[in-house]
Scaffold this active site. Structure first.
Site, PDB file in Angstrom:
ATOM      1  N   GLY A 127       0.777  -1.245   0.000  1.00 47.98           N
ATOM      2  CA  GLY A 127       0.000   0.000   0.000  1.00 47.98           C
ATOM      3  C   GLY A 127       0.802   1.285   0.000  1.00 47.98           C
ATOM      4  O   GLY A 127       0.312   2.309  -0.459  1.00 47.98           O
ATOM      5  N   GLU A 132       3.900   4.267   5.850  1.00 47.10           N
ATOM      6  CA  GLU A 132       2.713   3.416   5.744  1.00 47.10           C
ATOM      7  C   GLU A 132       1.626   4.130   4.952  1.00 47.10           C
ATOM      8  O   GLU A 132       1.587   5.364   4.918  1.00 47.10           O
ATOM      9  CB  GLU A 132       2.166   3.124   7.151  1.00 47.10           C
ATOM     10  CG  GLU A 132       2.378   1.703   7.638  1.00 47.10           C
ATOM     11  CD  GLU A 132       1.452   0.675   6.991  1.00 47.10           C
ATOM     12  OE1 GLU A 132       1.050   0.834   5.818  1.00 47.10           O
ATOM     13  OE2 GLU A 132       1.143  -0.307   7.669  1.00 47.10           O
ATOM     14  N   ASP A 133       0.723   3.349   4.360  1.00 45.06           N
ATOM     15  CA  ASP A 133      -0.410   3.945   3.678  1.00 45.06           C
ATOM     16  C   ASP A 133      -1.473   4.426   4.663  1.00 45.06           C
ATOM     17  O   ASP A 133      -2.000   5.514   4.539  1.00 45.06           O
ATOM     18  CB  ASP A 133      -1.025   2.972   2.648  1.00 45.06           C
ATOM     19  CG  ASP A 133      -1.366   1.595   3.230  1.00 45.06           C
ATOM     20  OD1 ASP A 133      -1.117   1.341   4.434  1.00 45.06           O
ATOM     21  OD2 ASP A 133      -1.881   0.751   2.473  1.00 45.06           O
ATOM     22  N   ASP A 139      -4.923   1.849  10.813  1.00 38.78           N
ATOM     23  CA  ASP A 139      -6.317   1.482  11.063  1.00 38.78           C
ATOM     24  C   ASP A 139      -6.407   0.967  12.500  1.00 38.78           C
ATOM     25  O   ASP A 139      -6.402   1.762  13.426  1.00 38.78           O
ATOM     26  CB  ASP A 139      -6.723   0.449  10.009  1.00 38.78           C
ATOM     27  CG  ASP A 139      -8.196   0.074  10.037  1.00 38.78           C
ATOM     28  OD1 ASP A 139      -9.011   0.926  10.409  1.00 38.78           O
ATOM     29  OD2 ASP A 139      -8.526  -1.066   9.674  1.00 38.78           O
ATOM     30  N   LYS A 168      -6.914   6.549  10.700  1.00 40.79           N
ATOM     31  CA  LYS A 168      -8.300   6.368  11.169  1.00 40.79           C
ATOM     32  C   LYS A 168      -8.227   6.138  12.673  1.00 40.79           C
ATOM     33  O   LYS A 168      -8.287   4.999  13.131  1.00 40.79           O
ATOM     34  CB  LYS A 168      -8.908   5.103  10.557  1.00 40.79           C
ATOM     35  CG  LYS A 168      -9.239   5.126   9.097  1.00 40.79           C
ATOM     36  CD  LYS A 168     -10.064   3.878   8.783  1.00 40.79           C
ATOM     37  CE  LYS A 168      -9.683   3.253   7.483  1.00 40.79           C
ATOM     38  NZ  LYS A 168     -10.397   1.991   7.219  1.00 40.79           N
ATOM     39  N   VAL A 182     -11.253   2.863   2.491  1.00 41.50           N
ATOM     40  CA  VAL A 182     -10.831   3.700   1.364  1.00 41.50           C
ATOM     41  C   VAL A 182      -9.910   2.930   0.415  1.00 41.50           C
ATOM     42  O   VAL A 182      -9.237   1.975   0.812  1.00 41.50           O
ATOM     43  CB  VAL A 182     -10.130   4.996   1.845  1.00 41.50           C
ATOM     44  CG1 VAL A 182     -11.111   5.928   2.520  1.00 41.50           C
ATOM     45  CG2 VAL A 182      -8.949   4.685   2.763  1.00 41.50           C
ATOM     46  N   ASP A 200      -5.792  -0.665  -1.559  1.00 45.70           N
ATOM     47  CA  ASP A 200      -6.592  -1.597  -2.349  1.00 45.70           C
ATOM     48  C   ASP A 200      -7.811  -2.121  -1.592  1.00 45.70           C
ATOM     49  O   ASP A 200      -7.906  -2.010  -0.377  1.00 45.70           O
ATOM     50  CB  ASP A 200      -5.744  -2.808  -2.732  1.00 45.70           C
ATOM     51  CG  ASP A 200      -5.516  -3.725  -1.543  1.00 45.70           C
ATOM     52  OD1 ASP A 200      -5.046  -3.226  -0.500  1.00 45.70           O
ATOM     53  OD2 ASP A 200      -5.829  -4.926  -1.635  1.00 45.70           O
ATOM     54  N   ARG A 234      -5.696   0.226  -6.594  1.00 41.33           N
ATOM     55  CA  ARG A 234      -4.487   0.905  -6.106  1.00 41.33           C
ATOM     56  C   ARG A 234      -4.086   2.059  -7.021  1.00 41.33           C
ATOM     57  O   ARG A 234      -3.449   3.015  -6.586  1.00 41.33           O
ATOM     58  CB  ARG A 234      -3.305  -0.080  -6.040  1.00 41.33           C
ATOM     59  CG  ARG A 234      -3.438  -1.152  -4.987  1.00 41.33           C
ATOM     60  CD  ARG A 234      -2.101  -1.870  -4.812  1.00 41.33           C
ATOM     61  NE  ARG A 234      -2.229  -3.157  -4.140  1.00 41.33           N
ATOM     62  CZ  ARG A 234      -2.276  -3.328  -2.818  1.00 41.33           C
ATOM     63  NH1 ARG A 234      -2.227  -2.285  -2.022  1.00 41.33           N
ATOM     64  NH2 ARG A 234      -2.382  -4.528  -2.294  1.00 41.33           N
TER      65      ARG A 234
END
Ligand code: IMP
Ligand code: MG
Length: 176
Positions: free
Chosen positions: A45, A100-101, A104, A132, A154, A160, A166
């Site tokens: 990601g 990091e993407d 969570d 988040k 998202v 993804d 992506r």
């Protein structure tokens, strides 16, 4: 009749580009004095974000990659994080920026941080494009955050859903 699109744009490509440039400047300013930054991109990601971000960092960089994935292709974190142990991230004694993407539950980054700390880096900072905070189960904070978003799933800009989307140039929420 309204066309049934699979996703709704949440953060435009223009907003992402502006924020990534700001993040690069923040990182360069806050970590000034470091002679070299080892940027560790969390695959898959983080690949687009990392590629854009490093072009806004003025500290000389080395780029490394680490593969982390939750089991399965479910949207909810499975609680088990797989790390690619066959790849040496070359972080011993280095000043590391983990990219990091999204944060969570916080499980993935916690496992990756554990792994990297085991290699004795000189310093370790975390940069995430998205956060988040309301989804967090493992307490962890990023040093640099692009956007704080609500607890919605998202896709796009590297993120993804079961391997898809992506390549979208913006961040979008999936329509139910
Ligand atoms: P965590 O372990 O629950 O913090 O989840 C982190 C990882 O789950 C991220 O690196 C993503 O790969 C994935 N993930 C979590 N939320 C999303 C999302 O909204 N879209 C896409 N991937 C996500
Ligand atoms: Mg991921």
């Amino acid at each position: 009749m309204i066309e049934n699109v699979p996703f709704t744009e949440l953060i435009s490509a223009e907003r992402i580009a502006a924020r990534v440039a700001e993040l690069g400047a923040e990182i360069s300013r806050d970590l000034a004095g470091i002679d070299e930054l080892t940027v560790v991109c969390v695959l898959k990601g983080g690949f687009i974000f990392t590629a854009d971000l490093v072009r806004h960092i003025t500290i000389p960089c080395r780029i490394e990659f680490i593969r982390a994935s939750s089991y399965g292709t479910h949207r909810a974190s499975t609680g088990k994080v797989m790390l690619d142990h066959h790849h040496d991230p070359h972080v011993e004694g280095k000043n590391v920026l983990l990219v990091e993407d999204i944060l969570d539950t916080g499980l993935t980054i916690t496992r990756v941080l554990e792994e990297l700390r085991g290699h004795n880096p000189a310093s370790l900072h975390v940069c995430t494009l998205l956060d988040k905070p309301s989804a967090r189960t493992t307490p962890v904070k990023a040093d640099f955050t692009g956007f704080t978003i609500p607890d919605v799933y998202v896709v796009g800009y590297g993120l993804d859903a079961a391997g898809k989307h992506r390549e979208l140039p913006y961040v979008a929420s999936l329509n139910a």
